[in-house]
Design a protein around this motif. Sequence first.
Motif, PDB file in Angstrom:
ATOM      1  N   TYR A 257     -11.367   1.389  30.970  1.00 23.23           N
ATOM      2  CA  TYR A 257     -11.354   2.706  30.334  1.00 23.23           C
ATOM      3  C   TYR A 257     -10.071   3.458  30.697  1.00 23.23           C
ATOM      4  O   TYR A 257      -9.446   4.077  29.825  1.00 23.23           O
ATOM      5  CB  TYR A 257     -12.579   3.520  30.734  1.00 23.23           C
ATOM      6  CG  TYR A 257     -12.662   4.819  29.964  1.00 23.23           C
ATOM      7  CD1 TYR A 257     -13.198   4.858  28.680  1.00 23.23           C
ATOM      8  CD2 TYR A 257     -12.160   5.998  30.501  1.00 23.23           C
ATOM      9  CE1 TYR A 257     -13.237   6.033  27.958  1.00 23.23           C
ATOM     10  CE2 TYR A 257     -12.193   7.185  29.788  1.00 23.23           C
ATOM     11  CZ  TYR A 257     -12.729   7.193  28.513  1.00 23.23           C
ATOM     12  OH  TYR A 257     -12.760   8.360  27.789  1.00 23.23           O
ATOM     13  N   ASN A 260      -7.091   1.973  28.589  1.00 25.50           N
ATOM     14  CA  ASN A 260      -7.121   1.941  27.124  1.00 25.50           C
ATOM     15  C   ASN A 260      -7.530   3.238  26.435  1.00 25.50           C
ATOM     16  O   ASN A 260      -7.313   3.380  25.232  1.00 25.50           O
ATOM     17  CB  ASN A 260      -8.052   0.814  26.658  1.00 25.50           C
ATOM     18  CG  ASN A 260      -7.576  -0.548  27.143  1.00 25.50           C
ATOM     19  OD1 ASN A 260      -6.425  -0.918  26.949  1.00 25.50           O
ATOM     20  ND2 ASN A 260      -8.457  -1.291  27.789  1.00 25.50           N
ATOM     21  N   ALA A 261      -8.118   4.157  27.162  1.00 25.28           N
ATOM     22  CA  ALA A 261      -8.567   5.394  26.523  1.00 25.28           C
ATOM     23  C   ALA A 261      -7.427   6.412  26.449  1.00 25.28           C
ATOM     24  O   ALA A 261      -6.450   6.333  27.187  1.00 25.28           O
ATOM     25  CB  ALA A 261      -9.744   5.987  27.293  1.00 25.28           C
ATOM     26  N   ARG A 262      -7.557   7.363  25.548  1.00 26.53           N
ATOM     27  CA  ARG A 262      -6.620   8.483  25.472  1.00 26.53           C
ATOM     28  C   ARG A 262      -7.089   9.564  26.444  1.00 26.53           C
ATOM     29  O   ARG A 262      -8.273   9.908  26.476  1.00 26.53           O
ATOM     30  CB  ARG A 262      -6.557   9.041  24.044  1.00 26.53           C
ATOM     31  CG  ARG A 262      -5.970   8.076  23.035  1.00 26.53           C
ATOM     32  CD  ARG A 262      -5.656   8.789  21.723  1.00 26.53           C
ATOM     33  NE  ARG A 262      -6.853   9.337  21.115  1.00 26.53           N
ATOM     34  CZ  ARG A 262      -7.602   8.675  20.227  1.00 26.53           C
ATOM     35  NH1 ARG A 262      -7.268   7.443  19.857  1.00 26.53           N
ATOM     36  NH2 ARG A 262      -8.668   9.234  19.703  1.00 26.53           N
ATOM     37  N   HIS A 263      -6.143  10.108  27.206  1.00 31.89           N
ATOM     38  CA  HIS A 263      -6.505  11.084  28.236  1.00 31.89           C
ATOM     39  C   HIS A 263      -5.809  12.413  27.981  1.00 31.89           C
ATOM     40  O   HIS A 263      -4.603  12.456  27.732  1.00 31.89           O
ATOM     41  CB  HIS A 263      -6.120  10.555  29.620  1.00 31.89           C
ATOM     42  CG  HIS A 263      -6.748   9.235  29.952  1.00 31.89           C
ATOM     43  ND1 HIS A 263      -8.088   9.096  30.221  1.00 31.89           N
ATOM     44  CD2 HIS A 263      -6.213   7.986  30.046  1.00 31.89           C
ATOM     45  CE1 HIS A 263      -8.360   7.830  30.473  1.00 31.89           C
ATOM     46  NE2 HIS A 263      -7.234   7.124  30.361  1.00 31.89           N
ATOM     47  N   ILE A 282     -13.207  11.899  31.881  1.00 35.80           N
ATOM     48  CA  ILE A 282     -13.444  10.455  31.935  1.00 35.80           C
ATOM     49  C   ILE A 282     -14.935  10.155  31.824  1.00 35.80           C
ATOM     50  O   ILE A 282     -15.362   9.248  31.089  1.00 35.80           O
ATOM     51  CB  ILE A 282     -12.871   9.861  33.240  1.00 35.80           C
ATOM     52  CG1 ILE A 282     -11.336   9.902  33.199  1.00 35.80           C
ATOM     53  CG2 ILE A 282     -13.362   8.433  33.458  1.00 35.80           C
ATOM     54  CD1 ILE A 282     -10.683   9.532  34.518  1.00 35.80           C
ATOM     55  N   GLY A 285     -15.993  10.866  28.314  1.00 40.91           N
ATOM     56  CA  GLY A 285     -15.406   9.869  27.439  1.00 40.91           C
ATOM     57  C   GLY A 285     -16.140   8.535  27.519  1.00 40.91           C
ATOM     58  O   GLY A 285     -16.370   7.868  26.496  1.00 40.91           O
ATOM     59  N   LEU A 286     -16.516   8.127  28.716  1.00 45.72           N
ATOM     60  CA  LEU A 286     -17.286   6.891  28.886  1.00 45.72           C
ATOM     61  C   LEU A 286     -18.639   6.974  28.191  1.00 45.72           C
ATOM     62  O   LEU A 286     -19.097   6.006  27.560  1.00 45.72           O
ATOM     63  CB  LEU A 286     -17.473   6.598  30.376  1.00 45.72           C
ATOM     64  CG  LEU A 286     -16.323   5.875  31.071  1.00 45.72           C
ATOM     65  CD1 LEU A 286     -16.449   6.001  32.593  1.00 45.72           C
ATOM     66  CD2 LEU A 286     -16.283   4.407  30.656  1.00 45.72           C
ATOM     67  N   ARG A 288     -19.374   8.835  25.581  1.00 42.79           N
ATOM     68  CA  ARG A 288     -19.145   8.764  24.136  1.00 42.79           C
ATOM     69  C   ARG A 288     -18.776   7.340  23.715  1.00 42.79           C
ATOM     70  O   ARG A 288     -19.200   6.867  22.663  1.00 42.79           O
ATOM     71  CB  ARG A 288     -18.040   9.740  23.718  1.00 42.79           C
ATOM     72  CG  ARG A 288     -18.455  11.206  23.761  1.00 42.79           C
ATOM     73  CD  ARG A 288     -17.434  12.083  23.037  1.00 42.79           C
ATOM     74  NE  ARG A 288     -16.109  12.011  23.666  1.00 42.79           N
ATOM     75  CZ  ARG A 288     -15.714  12.824  24.633  1.00 42.79           C
ATOM     76  NH1 ARG A 288     -16.527  13.762  25.112  1.00 42.79           N
ATOM     77  NH2 ARG A 288     -14.489  12.711  25.140  1.00 42.79           N
ATOM     78  N   TRP A 289     -17.972   6.680  24.545  1.00 44.89           N
ATOM     79  CA  TRP A 289     -17.557   5.310  24.265  1.00 44.89           C
ATOM     80  C   TRP A 289     -18.766   4.389  24.180  1.00 44.89           C
ATOM     81  O   TRP A 289     -18.880   3.549  23.280  1.00 44.89           O
ATOM     82  CB  TRP A 289     -16.588   4.840  25.340  1.00 44.89           C
ATOM     83  CG  TRP A 289     -16.192   3.393  25.259  1.00 44.89           C
ATOM     84  CD1 TRP A 289     -16.037   2.635  24.131  1.00 44.89           C
ATOM     85  CD2 TRP A 289     -15.913   2.528  26.363  1.00 44.89           C
ATOM     86  NE1 TRP A 289     -15.668   1.362  24.457  1.00 44.89           N
ATOM     87  CE2 TRP A 289     -15.579   1.262  25.822  1.00 44.89           C
ATOM     88  CE3 TRP A 289     -15.882   2.710  27.740  1.00 44.89           C
ATOM     89  CZ2 TRP A 289     -15.240   0.168  26.633  1.00 44.89           C
ATOM     90  CZ3 TRP A 289     -15.533   1.631  28.540  1.00 44.89           C
ATOM     91  CH2 TRP A 289     -15.222   0.378  27.988  1.00 44.89           C
ATOM     92  N   ARG A 295     -13.070   4.237  22.201  1.00 45.45           N
ATOM     93  CA  ARG A 295     -12.461   4.907  23.356  1.00 45.45           C
ATOM     94  C   ARG A 295     -11.665   6.094  22.857  1.00 45.45           C
ATOM     95  O   ARG A 295     -10.733   5.933  22.096  1.00 45.45           O
ATOM     96  CB  ARG A 295     -11.532   3.944  24.110  1.00 45.45           C
ATOM     97  CG  ARG A 295     -12.233   2.798  24.804  1.00 45.45           C
ATOM     98  CD  ARG A 295     -11.214   1.992  25.602  1.00 45.45           C
ATOM     99  NE  ARG A 295     -11.823   0.866  26.294  1.00 45.45           N
ATOM    100  CZ  ARG A 295     -11.971  -0.336  25.781  1.00 45.45           C
ATOM    101  NH1 ARG A 295     -11.554  -0.579  24.559  1.00 45.45           N
ATOM    102  NH2 ARG A 295     -12.517  -1.310  26.494  1.00 45.45           N
ATOM    103  N   GLU A 296     -12.044   7.266  23.320  1.00 43.64           N
ATOM    104  CA  GLU A 296     -11.359   8.490  22.847  1.00 43.64           C
ATOM    105  C   GLU A 296     -10.324   8.942  23.854  1.00 43.64           C
ATOM    106  O   GLU A 296     -10.462   8.724  25.045  1.00 43.64           O
ATOM    107  CB  GLU A 296     -12.398   9.591  22.625  1.00 43.64           C
ATOM    108  CG  GLU A 296     -13.428   9.207  21.563  1.00 43.64           C
ATOM    109  CD  GLU A 296     -14.467  10.297  21.358  1.00 43.64           C
ATOM    110  OE1 GLU A 296     -14.371  11.332  22.061  1.00 43.64           O
ATOM    111  OE2 GLU A 296     -15.360  10.127  20.544  1.00 43.64           O
TER     112      GLU A 296
END
Length: 296
Positions: A257, A260-263, A282, A285-286, A288-289, A295-296
Amino acid sequence: MILLLVMITMMDFHGIIYRGVKEKKDADYQGRISDINPLILRKGIISGSWRFIEFKSNGNPQKQYRDLTKAAGSMNQVLMSFFPDSTFTRIHHTGAYDFGRYSYDAEEQSLLLTANRKTEELRVVTETSPSGKQRLSVEFMPGMTLSLAQYGEPMDKFREDPFSVQNNAWRIKPSAQETKQQIFDRLINYIGHNASILRAAYIREQDFISWEFSKGIIKVYNVGIGIVPKNEVPQAWIDSFYSREDAMECYALFENYLRNARHTKHNSGNWVKDDYQILADIREGLLRWQKTGVRE
């Protein structure tokens, strides 16, 4: 409060039982336990987190006490936390963890800690240190006491305390291999615990932040969140899982995460507040993922 069960076992072996510490079946207390003394709660003496700081022995202990003296003097890293709903948590620097309920016996003027179907009875005296901070002095044998200093003041919303029962479910070692969902839930709770450490430090305006009792895979920067190298993952964190394989699966999930996710960037000027927000992002985001697969 250090190695209480060990101490009790050793005292019983030597035929030594003192009213300061004893184990009884819950039924033995029927009719004489009250919830914690309201006066103690009003003064805020018990609530919050407490750290072992000193072992005292008056005079020269008898030979059968010497092993206890050595054990209590050397094992000096434990954190006890008490909350207004009569729950408590106890965490050792090794990662060992237990939790339960506490109450106050007005007749004996002692604190009762019940966990894992056992009850410990401790004679507790409150003290004020030269600096003005509160201490707890626990007498577990005649002339032998353990002193604890306040490590963290009570939070207004106690369930948001880093060491509340709710924020430490990740520490409970499972009895069987976990599913992917259970490992995911453990990671979410672990991230929430770390976020609460930062949030509590910001609210309390702490001078320092310690992860001594929360060793794991999250690496905190000024400003930023990362992951510790695989070869440096603390054994205490691995031991909270059923197996090393489950722990590494959780590690891979978090690492994936982060990579690869946008932060979202945070730059308020206060790194503690910013790192708390990053961890909160984070965690959300997890969640939602998992729900959407994106991955947002």
